[in-house]
Design an enzyme around this catalytic site. Sequence first.
Site, PDB file in Angstrom:
ATOM      1  N   ILE A  11       0.835  -1.217   0.000  1.00 24.86           N
ATOM      2  CA  ILE A  11       0.000   0.000   0.000  1.00 24.86           C
ATOM      3  C   ILE A  11       0.864   1.260   0.000  1.00 24.86           C
ATOM      4  O   ILE A  11       0.733   2.134   0.851  1.00 24.86           O
ATOM      5  CB  ILE A  11      -1.035  -0.035   1.149  1.00 24.86           C
ATOM      6  N   THR A  13       2.444   4.402  -2.685  1.00 27.29           N
ATOM      7  CA  THR A  13       1.836   5.530  -3.395  1.00 27.29           C
ATOM      8  C   THR A  13       0.668   5.091  -4.275  1.00 27.29           C
ATOM      9  O   THR A  13      -0.424   5.679  -4.231  1.00 27.29           O
ATOM     10  CB  THR A  13       2.917   6.182  -4.301  1.00 27.29           C
ATOM     11  N   GLY A  15      -1.054   2.233  -4.224  1.00 25.34           N
ATOM     12  CA  GLY A  15      -2.140   1.646  -3.432  1.00 25.34           C
ATOM     13  C   GLY A  15      -3.014   2.745  -2.851  1.00 25.34           C
ATOM     14  O   GLY A  15      -4.248   2.676  -2.903  1.00 25.34           O
ATOM     15  N   ALA A  43      -2.512  -6.261   2.336  1.00 22.58           N
ATOM     16  CA  ALA A  43      -1.325  -6.839   2.983  1.00 22.58           C
ATOM     17  C   ALA A  43      -0.181  -5.852   2.860  1.00 22.58           C
ATOM     18  O   ALA A  43       0.101  -5.348   1.760  1.00 22.58           O
ATOM     19  CB  ALA A  43      -0.938  -8.157   2.319  1.00 22.58           C
ATOM     20  N   ASP A 201      14.577   0.348 -16.426  1.00 21.35           N
ATOM     21  CA  ASP A 201      13.130   0.507 -16.282  1.00 21.35           C
ATOM     22  C   ASP A 201      12.470   0.662 -17.667  1.00 21.35           C
ATOM     23  O   ASP A 201      11.457   0.023 -17.963  1.00 21.35           O
ATOM     24  CB  ASP A 201      12.847   1.736 -15.396  1.00 21.35           C
ATOM     25  N   LYS A 205       9.741  -1.888 -19.833  1.00 26.79           N
ATOM     26  CA  LYS A 205       8.484  -1.455 -20.464  1.00 26.79           C
ATOM     27  C   LYS A 205       8.506  -1.721 -21.970  1.00 26.79           C
ATOM     28  O   LYS A 205       7.500  -2.145 -22.559  1.00 26.79           O
ATOM     29  CB  LYS A 205       8.248   0.029 -20.166  1.00 26.79           C
ATOM     30  N   GLY A 302       3.028   8.258 -10.617  1.00 28.48           N
ATOM     31  CA  GLY A 302       2.247   9.059  -9.670  1.00 28.48           C
ATOM     32  C   GLY A 302       1.047   8.280  -9.172  1.00 28.48           C
ATOM     33  O   GLY A 302       0.601   7.316  -9.814  1.00 28.48           O
TER      34      GLY A 302
END
Length: 435
Positions: A11, A13, A15, A43, A201, A205, A302
Amino acid sequence: MKPINVGLLGIGTVGGGTFTVLKRNEEEITRRAGRPIRITTVADKNLELARKVAGEGVRLTDDAFSVVTDPEIDIVVELIGGYGVARELVLKAIENGKHVVTANKALLAVHGNEIFSAAQKKGVMVAFEAAVAGGIPIIKALREGLTANRIQWLAGIINGTTNFILSEMRDKGLPFADVLKEAQALGYAEADPTFDIEGVDAAHKATIMSAIAFGIPMQFDKAYVEGITKLESADIEYAEQLGYRIKLLGIARKREAGVELRVHPTLIPTKRLIANVEGAMNAVLVQADAVGATLYYGKGAGAEPTASAVIADLVDITRLHTADPEHRVPHLAFQPDQVQDIAVLPIDEVETSYYLRMRVEDKPGVLADITRILADSEISIDAMIQKEPAEGEAQTDIIMLTHLTVERNANAAIARIESLPVVQGKVKRIRLENL
Ligand code: HSE
């Protein structure tokens, strides 16, 4: 209508954003999905934070495995990240018949083949819109919107951190290291920004997009990956003078001989829309045979932009989970038995144009020697600038843009140029795409 039950793993950003948006837009989302979507369990190791974000009425646990085996949970949302425990949890969730939503590009790029195969056997969905370019619905576009097309290539600014750094380097003329510090202070770059600045990263993608664009397996280990750490402000400045902007692009291109899959700093013409994507924004340009070029732009990271993608997947699953698995959209866009094992080409075989900067002695015949080597290698020059030497200096920079050539050929020519006694040090080489 009975709600569909969601278990959230992690949980942070995203979440938090998912809770906020599900709550704020509950009515609209339910009208679209056909039944309420409820996060019933969370969780996280940090139960205090979890309670603050999730509020009352949500079961909290620090044992994620209890969520993926819970018979009451229909969909597991994996927001933990990384390749380790996330892989175990996703596979366990699938084994237990749960549908999965994940934002984890690293996991899918590296273990996607195993995960999709397990999901296929079990007849569950694994949805991953949030894994590529945050809030931009690029997975939906590639997998469904462009389904009539043969996709020829795609090129994306798919890492906001590096795009922010490159924009700042250009605007302020600052070196990479200074701007990286600024990006960290502003919270754009992670404390350990290696995956972002080294291009990893973006390669995760690009790997995912290549798979669904061309109907091939995930082949992250074959991707060519080069980040922005060695980029100098001088090259950004020279590129501008020649009408180009430097962006970190993730590129996937289908060629007769195979697929190009590569991430590297790239000169692109300033007049292209995608060249003007600045700051932390993302964009993906897709070239396909029927529709032509289409461009997708938006926030690549974000809380709420990424939650937008997570919730879109939750709605898709809610609508489709009672459908016959064979009537759902295939995970990799193509029917599983139609996925083709097309090889990713080694970087030596990639076809591209080049920006070359060399430091040379300013005397007669130098340019002729260099252009002779390029001509011998059948590399055609597209544009060139030579600076006047600075006061009191006997050396100067020559900058050349070439037409298309194969990388192996360019490397051989560059090695010959570097061996000329009038050329100082290494030739600086950056790939160029006209898009
Ligand atoms: N670290 C990524 C970026 C965002 O800078 O774009 C998450 O994929």
